[in-house]
Motif scaffolding. Structure first.
Motif, PDB file in Angstrom:
ATOM      1  N   TRP A  15       0.858  -1.189   0.000  1.00  0.00           N
ATOM      2  CA  TRP A  15       0.000   0.000   0.000  1.00  0.00           C
ATOM      3  C   TRP A  15       0.893   1.237   0.000  1.00  0.00           C
ATOM      4  CZ3 TRP A  15      -5.202   1.060  -0.324  1.00  0.00           C
ATOM      5  CH2 TRP A  15      -6.076  -0.016  -0.260  1.00  0.00           C
TER       6      TRP A  15
ATOM      7  N   PHE B 136       0.981   5.662  -0.146  1.00  0.00           N
ATOM      8  CA  PHE B 136       0.234   6.883   0.167  1.00  0.00           C
ATOM      9  C   PHE B 136       0.916   8.046  -0.527  1.00  0.00           C
ATOM     10  CE2 PHE B 136      -0.121  10.685   2.940  1.00  0.00           C
ATOM     11  CZ  PHE B 136      -1.485  10.910   2.806  1.00  0.00           C
TER      12      PHE B 136
ATOM     13  N   LYS C  40       0.901  12.189  -0.958  1.00  0.00           N
ATOM     14  CA  LYS C  40       0.536  13.572  -0.665  1.00  0.00           C
ATOM     15  C   LYS C  40       1.848  14.336  -0.686  1.00  0.00           C
ATOM     16  CE  LYS C  40      -2.847  16.035   2.101  1.00  0.00           C
ATOM     17  NZ  LYS C  40      -3.748  15.940   3.263  1.00  0.00           N
TER      18      LYS C  40
ATOM     19  N   TYR D 128       5.432  10.063  -2.517  1.00  0.00           N
ATOM     20  CA  TYR D 128       4.989   8.701  -2.272  1.00  0.00           C
ATOM     21  C   TYR D 128       5.699   8.118  -1.047  1.00  0.00           C
ATOM     22  CZ  TYR D 128       2.438   8.228  -6.675  1.00  0.00           C
ATOM     23  OH  TYR D 128       1.528   8.367  -7.696  1.00  0.00           O
TER      24      TYR D 128
ATOM     25  N   ASP E  89      -4.135  12.290   7.152  1.00  0.00           N
ATOM     26  CA  ASP E  89      -4.489  11.012   6.538  1.00  0.00           C
ATOM     27  C   ASP E  89      -5.263  11.180   5.235  1.00  0.00           C
ATOM     28  OD1 ASP E  89      -3.345   9.419   8.600  1.00  0.00           O
ATOM     29  OD2 ASP E  89      -5.089   9.821   9.859  1.00  0.00           O
TER      30      ASP E  89
ATOM     31  N   TYR F  43      -4.375   6.784  -1.829  1.00  0.00           N
ATOM     32  CA  TYR F  43      -3.753   5.510  -1.491  1.00  0.00           C
ATOM     33  C   TYR F  43      -3.854   4.579  -2.704  1.00  0.00           C
ATOM     34  CZ  TYR F  43      -4.135   7.106   3.382  1.00  0.00           C
ATOM     35  OH  TYR F  43      -4.033   7.827   4.547  1.00  0.00           O
TER      36      TYR F  43
ATOM     37  N   TYR G 212      -7.915  14.996  -1.207  1.00  0.00           N
ATOM     38  CA  TYR G 212      -6.576  14.749  -1.750  1.00  0.00           C
ATOM     39  C   TYR G 212      -5.900  16.058  -2.137  1.00  0.00           C
ATOM     40  CZ  TYR G 212      -3.177  13.500  -5.363  1.00  0.00           C
ATOM     41  OH  TYR G 212      -2.053  13.397  -6.124  1.00  0.00           O
TER      42      TYR G 212
END
Length: 289
Positions: free
Chosen positions: A55, A57, A59, A62, A98, A102, A145
């Motif tokens: 997984w 993430f 923002k 990466y 958070d 993803y 996002y």
């Protein structure tokens, strides 16, 4: 000539067929609230175990939050993230950091892109304004996002915000309710409070696609100060004069007791005088002898 045309047709059709089995990745939009939890699904993945699942993430940059089917220990979500038996991910105690994009990968192939957005309500009204006649200002913000209040469209899917009443019906088109900010990710409501608004719930809900689960958040307007009924004029204290009478037995006791003390004292004094005289006479008689 006909055989040549048939052969060319077959070759053309063969060129259009895929050279192998491909998986078309899916985009999933997940909505939750600050402080809540969210399930990030890894769709269309059929695997006996999650050892080959990763997984990521994104923002700004990466980062890998899950490697080899396990949450990375150095991830800032390590204590709040769990990998499920079907390789999906659950994140608890959600914070603004958070919100983002993803991706679920199996053997470095992306299966699902998950876009997580978080909902929150803030109020600019002071406590003293929470009373009949005061102004209630509520801002409902969706952290996406693209960050809070930035409502650029995703690759697919439509979302937006709306205010509702406690019964989940829309607020009426009334001059009492005004939207001073009205974008897809930020709606600010201003309303003039009334007496019946005490302990009332104001709900902000996300409009989502049919494939997404709706998220909502409630704000409760509890009045600290309320209009109290007119103060009642205090009744003057009534002073009642009561005649206090002692019983006769007590009167007799009060009068006779001092008298009895005087009598006893007098006779005691007389007895002392007699004893003194008797002693003196006996002493003189002894001297004469």
């Amino acid at each position: 000539m006909t055989d040549i045309k048939d052969m060319m047709t077959v070759l053309l059709l063969a060129s259009l067929l895929p050279g192998g089995v491909r998986c078309q990745k899916e985009a999933v939009f997940v909505y939750s609230i600050l402080g809540g939890e969210a399930l990030l699904p890894c769709t269309k993945l059929v695997a006996t175990d999650c050892s080959a699942v990763t997984w990521t993430f994104f923002k700004v940059k990466y980062t890998e939050v899950v490697s080899g089917g396990r949450v990375n220990a150095d991830s800032d979500r390590a204590g709040r993230m769990t990998v499920t038996s079907n390789c999906s991910v659950i994140i608890r105690d959600l914070g603004v950091e958070d919100a983002g994009s993803y991706a679920c990968l199996h053997q470095q192939q992306v299966f699902t892109d998950v876009y997580l957005s978080l909902l929150t309500i803030t109020s600019a009204s002071s406590v003293t304004e929470l009373q009949p006649g005061g102004n209630l200002v509520l801002s409902c913000i969706l952290f996406t996002y693209f960050d809070a209040g930035s409502c650029k469209a995703y690759s697919s899917g439509v979302f937006g915000l709306r205010w509702q009443k406690e019964d989940r019906t829309l607020l009426p088109d009334d001059t009492r309710y005004q939207l001073i900010e009205n974008t897809r990710c930020n709606i600010t409501l201003v309303t003039k409070l009334q007496t019946e608004d005490n302990n009332r719930r104001w709900r902000c809900q996300v409009n989502v696609t049919e494939h997404s689960r709706a998220a909502f958040l409630d704000f409760k307007s509890s009045f600290l100060f309320q209009n109290t009924p007119a103060a009642q004029t205090p009744k003057p204290a009534v002073h009642t004069e009561c005649s206090f009478q002692l019983p006769i037995s007590r009167i007799v006791l009060v009068v006779t007791l001092p008298l009895m003390l005087c009598v006893v004292g007098f006779f005691t004094w007389r007895a002392d005088q007699k004893r003194a005289k008797t002693s003196a006479a006996a002493f003189e008689l002894q001297e004469v002898r």
